[in-house]
Scaffold this motif. Structure first.
Motif, PDB file in Angstrom:
ATOM      1  N   ALA A  47      17.293   4.391 -10.038  1.00  0.00           N
ATOM      2  CA  ALA A  47      15.939   4.128  -9.544  1.00  0.00           C
ATOM      3  C   ALA A  47      15.904   2.972  -8.549  1.00  0.00           C
ATOM      4  O   ALA A  47      14.959   2.858  -7.759  1.00  0.00           O
ATOM      5  N   GLU A  48      16.914   2.114  -8.561  1.00  0.00           N
ATOM      6  CA  GLU A  48      16.940   0.977  -7.645  1.00  0.00           C
ATOM      7  C   GLU A  48      17.123   1.398  -6.192  1.00  0.00           C
ATOM      8  O   GLU A  48      16.959   0.580  -5.287  1.00  0.00           O
ATOM      9  N   ALA A  49      17.455   2.660  -5.962  1.00  0.00           N
ATOM     10  CA  ALA A  49      17.725   3.127  -4.604  1.00  0.00           C
ATOM     11  C   ALA A  49      16.467   3.581  -3.871  1.00  0.00           C
ATOM     12  O   ALA A  49      16.543   4.037  -2.736  1.00  0.00           O
ATOM     13  N   GLN A  50      15.316   3.483  -4.489  1.00  0.00           N
ATOM     14  CA  GLN A  50      14.063   3.798  -3.786  1.00  0.00           C
ATOM     15  C   GLN A  50      13.938   2.879  -2.573  1.00  0.00           C
ATOM     16  O   GLN A  50      14.218   1.684  -2.645  1.00  0.00           O
ATOM     17  N   ARG A  51      13.476   3.447  -1.446  1.00  0.00           N
ATOM     18  CA  ARG A  51      13.484   2.677  -0.196  1.00  0.00           C
ATOM     19  C   ARG A  51      12.268   3.030   0.649  1.00  0.00           C
ATOM     20  O   ARG A  51      11.882   4.207   0.737  1.00  0.00           O
ATOM     21  N   ILE A  52      11.658   2.027   1.299  1.00  0.00           N
ATOM     22  CA  ILE A  52      10.541   2.238   2.231  1.00  0.00           C
ATOM     23  C   ILE A  52      10.901   1.600   3.572  1.00  0.00           C
ATOM     24  O   ILE A  52      11.413   0.480   3.621  1.00  0.00           O
ATOM     25  N   HIS A  80       0.833  -1.206   0.000  1.00  0.00           N
ATOM     26  CA  HIS A  80       0.000   0.000   0.000  1.00  0.00           C
ATOM     27  C   HIS A  80       0.869   1.258   0.000  1.00  0.00           C
ATOM     28  O   HIS A  80       0.584   2.233  -0.714  1.00  0.00           O
ATOM     29  N   ALA A  81       1.925   1.235   0.822  1.00  0.00           N
ATOM     30  CA  ALA A  81       2.802   2.404   0.911  1.00  0.00           C
ATOM     31  C   ALA A  81       3.501   2.666  -0.419  1.00  0.00           C
ATOM     32  O   ALA A  81       3.592   3.822  -0.863  1.00  0.00           O
ATOM     33  N   LYS A  82       3.973   1.627  -1.047  1.00  0.00           N
ATOM     34  CA  LYS A  82       4.652   1.796  -2.336  1.00  0.00           C
ATOM     35  C   LYS A  82       3.715   2.390  -3.373  1.00  0.00           C
ATOM     36  O   LYS A  82       4.102   3.275  -4.149  1.00  0.00           O
TER      37      LYS A  82
END
Length: 322
Positions: free
Chosen positions: A274-279, A55-57
């Motif tokens: 773009a691979e560095a996106q983080r949650i 959901h957050a993503k």
């Protein structure tokens, strides 16, 4: 210490007194040395963790104008969406830095009793209605279920904390039964421009309350904790584990026997793209707002004056706003 200790909670959850004390001793060792440890065997369903993360993503990858619809009208209200650079966590520890390179969603419990403690003048400062966006559908229900599991887990863990400190197992029970815990789902977007000097995804800081229970990701530009020698140690995580650290109020309660340690989230290397996106999903367990935090120390040896839980958190929130 070169790695964060891993503690299996399963033997302590409903286990014998001996098993609970054995786990409590492992917590004592970790909290005395570095203030961080990883837990497994916690009983939180992996499907629920994955659902909240999904959901957050979805939300954080919406266009900015859609996310801003979930921003509170009053910036002082700790609920809803916060855009990139809203606060600088290092300022809570007297540091100076530009706004942190993260977005986040701030929420608390969904409901509470219709009683003066919650609905009175002071209670309304901490028990604030959540603000949920139109999409993704089901996010609020998933978040409420996750919050409930975290409440159960922190109740269990604070009983173990009491055992580790040589206190009655229920020492903290009447100090957390009306807790003011908030949650933040942090989103660290891929960085398309160079950060300003000194700017990080999250500046070096300590947390404010009792325990922080974090579910993160092993991506470029992650969490680091400072050792007693001043080195920065990467904190590894996995989908089915939580990283736990103690906060300032628990350190004060122990009279510095346990350490509320400095940590940060560093920027990814330029080539990560773009691979560095983080949650990361953080449950900041905080005592009842009227709980008086007094050092568990012999008379005359306390390093800190007593402080009310709610007053301490309010002060820290004000310090970190950009």
């Amino acid at each position: 210490m070169t790695t964060i200790p891993v503690i299996d909670l399963a033997p302590a959850l409903g286990g014998t007194a001996e098993a609970r004390m054995a786990v409590a001793r492992q917590m004592e060792a970790a909290c005395t040395d570095i203030g961080f440890f990883t837990i497994r065997g916690h009983g939180v369903p992996l499907a629920l963790i994955d659902g909240l993360r999904s959901h957050a993503k979805h939300f954080f990858n919406l266009p900015l104008e859609r996310k801003l619809e979930a921003q509170p009208e009053d910036p002082a209200v700790p609920r809803g969406y916060r855009a990139l650079g809203f606060d600088a966590l290092s300022r809570g520890n007297a540091g100076q830095a530009p706004g942190d390179l993260k977005e986040y969603y701030h929420f608390g419990r969904e409901r509470w009793p219709d009683a003066p403690y919650y609905t009175g003048e002071e209670g309304r400062r901490y028990f604030v209605p959540n603000r949920w966006p139109k999409e993704p559908q089901g996010w609020a229900d998933t978040a409420a279920a996750y919050y409930g599991h975290m409440e159960r887990l922190t109740n269990e863990m604070m009983a173990l904390v009491a055992l580790a400190l040589g206190l009655d197992e229920r020492f903290f029970a009447d100090k957390i039964d009306r807790h003011i815990t908030a949650m933040r789902i942090n989103f660290y977007p891929a960085q398309t421009a160079a950060p300003e000097p000194g700017q990080l995804r999250a500046g070096a800081h300590t947390d404010y309350g009792l325990l922080t229970i974090l579910n993160g990701e092993n991506t470029a530009g992650g969490l680091q904790v400072q050792t007693r020698q001043g080195d920065w140690l990467p904190v590894e995580t996995a989908p089915d584990t939580f990283v736990v650290n103690i906060g300032d109020l628990l350190m004060r309660w122990t009279n510095d026997r346990w350490v509320s340690n400095v940590h940060r989230v560093v920027n990814p290397p330029v080539e990560a793209g773009a691979e560095a996106q983080r949650i990361s999903i953080a449950f900041f367990h905080h005592p009842n707002y009227d709980a008086l935090v007094e050092c568990v120390a012999p008379p005359g040896q306390a390093k800190y004056p007593p402080v009310r839980s709610g007053d301490y958190r309010t002060q820290k929130y004000r310090q970190t706003r950009v």
